[in-house]
Design a protein around this motif. Sequence first.
Motif, PDB file in Angstrom:
ATOM      1  N   LEU A 252       3.476   6.297  16.272  1.00 37.85           N
ATOM      2  CA  LEU A 252       3.237   5.251  15.276  1.00 37.85           C
ATOM      3  C   LEU A 252       3.443   5.789  13.859  1.00 37.85           C
ATOM      4  O   LEU A 252       4.079   5.156  13.015  1.00 37.85           O
ATOM      5  N   LEU A 253       2.886   6.980  13.619  1.00 36.22           N
ATOM      6  CA  LEU A 253       2.975   7.549  12.264  1.00 36.22           C
ATOM      7  C   LEU A 253       4.424   7.827  11.881  1.00 36.22           C
ATOM      8  O   LEU A 253       4.841   7.537  10.765  1.00 36.22           O
ATOM      9  N   VAL A 254       5.161   8.377  12.841  1.00 40.50           N
ATOM     10  CA  VAL A 254       6.569   8.671  12.537  1.00 40.50           C
ATOM     11  C   VAL A 254       7.312   7.375  12.253  1.00 40.50           C
ATOM     12  O   VAL A 254       8.090   7.280  11.301  1.00 40.50           O
ATOM     13  N   THR A 255       7.042   6.365  13.049  1.00 41.42           N
ATOM     14  CA  THR A 255       7.722   5.076  12.836  1.00 41.42           C
ATOM     15  C   THR A 255       7.344   4.483  11.478  1.00 41.42           C
ATOM     16  O   THR A 255       8.195   3.995  10.741  1.00 41.42           O
ATOM     17  N   GLU A 256       6.050   4.562  11.162  1.00 43.94           N
ATOM     18  CA  GLU A 256       5.582   4.045   9.863  1.00 43.94           C
ATOM     19  C   GLU A 256       6.289   4.776   8.716  1.00 43.94           C
ATOM     20  O   GLU A 256       6.747   4.169   7.762  1.00 43.94           O
ATOM     21  N   LEU A 257       6.363   6.080   8.888  1.00 40.51           N
ATOM     22  CA  LEU A 257       6.961   6.918   7.852  1.00 40.51           C
ATOM     23  C   LEU A 257       8.430   6.562   7.655  1.00 40.51           C
ATOM     24  O   LEU A 257       8.904   6.419   6.531  1.00 40.51           O
ATOM     25  N   VAL A 258       9.097   6.394   8.789  1.00 37.15           N
ATOM     26  CA  VAL A 258      10.532   6.108   8.724  1.00 37.15           C
ATOM     27  C   VAL A 258      10.770   4.753   8.085  1.00 37.15           C
ATOM     28  O   VAL A 258      11.610   4.606   7.193  1.00 37.15           O
ATOM     29  N   TYR A 259      10.017   3.761   8.518  1.00 37.47           N
ATOM     30  CA  TYR A 259      10.272   2.410   8.004  1.00 37.47           C
ATOM     31  C   TYR A 259       9.709   2.183   6.603  1.00 37.47           C
ATOM     32  O   TYR A 259      10.032   1.192   5.971  1.00 37.47           O
TER      33      TYR A 259
ATOM     34  N   GLU B 187       0.849  -1.191   0.000  1.00 36.51           N
ATOM     35  CA  GLU B 187       0.000   0.000   0.000  1.00 36.51           C
ATOM     36  C   GLU B 187       0.888   1.245   0.000  1.00 36.51           C
ATOM     37  O   GLU B 187       2.064   1.183   0.372  1.00 36.51           O
ATOM     38  N   THR B 188       0.296   2.336  -0.409  1.00 31.81           N
ATOM     39  CA  THR B 188       1.072   3.583  -0.455  1.00 31.81           C
ATOM     40  C   THR B 188       1.227   4.117   0.960  1.00 31.81           C
ATOM     41  O   THR B 188       0.545   3.669   1.886  1.00 31.81           O
ATOM     42  N   ILE B 189       2.107   5.122   1.068  1.00 30.42           N
ATOM     43  CA  ILE B 189       2.319   5.708   2.393  1.00 30.42           C
ATOM     44  C   ILE B 189       1.039   6.384   2.904  1.00 30.42           C
ATOM     45  O   ILE B 189       0.727   6.344   4.103  1.00 30.42           O
ATOM     46  N   GLN B 190       0.271   6.962   1.968  1.00 30.56           N
ATOM     47  CA  GLN B 190      -0.981   7.593   2.384  1.00 30.56           C
ATOM     48  C   GLN B 190      -1.935   6.571   2.985  1.00 30.56           C
ATOM     49  O   GLN B 190      -2.561   6.800   4.028  1.00 30.56           O
ATOM     50  N   GLU B 191      -2.023   5.422   2.264  1.00 29.38           N
ATOM     51  CA  GLU B 191      -2.920   4.366   2.748  1.00 29.38           C
ATOM     52  C   GLU B 191      -2.451   3.818   4.097  1.00 29.38           C
ATOM     53  O   GLU B 191      -3.255   3.570   4.995  1.00 29.38           O
ATOM     54  N   THR B 192      -1.137   3.657   4.209  1.00 27.30           N
ATOM     55  CA  THR B 192      -0.563   3.121   5.453  1.00 27.30           C
ATOM     56  C   THR B 192      -0.900   4.027   6.626  1.00 27.30           C
ATOM     57  O   THR B 192      -1.358   3.573   7.683  1.00 27.30           O
ATOM     58  N   MET B 193      -0.681   5.324   6.406  1.00 35.59           N
ATOM     59  CA  MET B 193      -0.903   6.254   7.508  1.00 35.59           C
ATOM     60  C   MET B 193      -2.380   6.434   7.814  1.00 35.59           C
ATOM     61  O   MET B 193      -2.788   6.562   8.962  1.00 35.59           O
ATOM     62  N   ARG B 194      -3.190   6.418   6.774  1.00 36.64           N
ATOM     63  CA  ARG B 194      -4.635   6.529   6.986  1.00 36.64           C
ATOM     64  C   ARG B 194      -5.140   5.316   7.780  1.00 36.64           C
ATOM     65  O   ARG B 194      -5.951   5.455   8.688  1.00 36.64           O
TER      66      ARG B 194
END
Lengths: 284, 166
Positions: free
Chosen positions: A215-222, A35-42
Amino acid sequence: MNKTKKKVGLIVWLIIVAALAVACVLTGLGGEKAETIQETMRDAVLHETNRISLFGLMDVNPAFISGIVVTVVLLVAAALIRIFAIPRFKYVPGKFQMVIEQVVSLFDGLAKSNSPWRNGFLGAYIFGAGVYIFVGTLFELFGFQAITTNGTSISLPAPLSDVNAAIAMGGLSYLVIMSGGIAGNGLNGIGKTLKEISLLISMSFRLFGALLSGLLVTELVYYYINLSFVLPVVVAVLFTLLHALIQTYVLTMLTALYYGEVSEPSHKEKKKVKSKAEKVQSAA
Amino acid sequence: MNIPLNIDWQQILLHLFNFAILAGGLYFLLYKPVKDFMAKRESYYQNMDNETKSKLKEAEELKVSYNRQLSDVAQEIAAKRTEAQKAIDASREEQLQQAREEAARIVETARVNSEQEHNKMLANVQKEISDLALTTTEKILLKGEGSPFEQFLNAANAEKRGEPDA
């Protein structure tokens, strides 16, 4: 070990690290993102797509699975401590005993200092809540994997990064505060607690916001392979540790503080009865 | 009801259920036993502290009591010393008195003895004087007739010859 051997060992280690780094980059570039980063974060906020089946009974948010894992781990640890450590406790404590006693006294002291008149239940509650928030927040560091109902793999988040868990914890804390008000002041206690109704929202969403941001920062980083080296040491470990401590302190402190406030026995001020002399004086 | 942020009552209740189990378990397995142990230890040291304080208090009381007793004993010793001094003084006075009396008695006895001796000597002297005077008188009287022994012999011879006494 002589100098030559040391040099050889160092060179081999550097070669292994470099080879692994190249392999990571190459495999990362070649693979497809689910999934895209947008989808992941959403999805990290809304939990719309990635859900996990709870023993085939129902689909739940991944944070609930994290909650169950944290609960099981904590209860097993507590049982082991109860069975093996506590019977061996001594009046002059060792290191481990001191740590356990410090944790218990921390929350007990917090309850006693903020609510001297009624603190038995409060101490037990903030101990449970504090340990749950702290360990639950650190849980995201381990990155345990789980399979979603879609068949994809996700790493389990902190339990309280789910808005439902944060609302449960905030709402329960508010109810505990209200129970203190009722126990201390009866119906007046309910009134006192209702005056602080904003706590219900502030405590819930403070927890949710703090943990979600992590969580979002971690998701973004990884999400990006290029950010996955060195940076997580600061972002993931240090920030997670920091906000685990802060959120634990904030929720337990607020709960204890408001519990003490609403459960404080009310003192009705005695109306001053004016003496005759005062009446005369004021009339004059 | 569609709640924003996908808030789900069932999920909230599940989290509450999970936390209730955790909080209860932690309370019974960890919080209560550790608190009980800490209370037990506090009570142990509190008792020890109380016991020490009590013993210290007892020791203080004993000290005061002993000091008082020492003071009493000192007073008693002083009183007894005064009493003994008085007794010694009295005894000394009595002994002195006795010595004086003895001395007086000795002096008196000596005086009487010396007087008796004096009288005796005087009597002896008088007797000697009278004997001397008698002897002297006899000597004077017997001066012409020879010695008494000769007179006795003469008288005896005269009697033997039948002559009347001269």
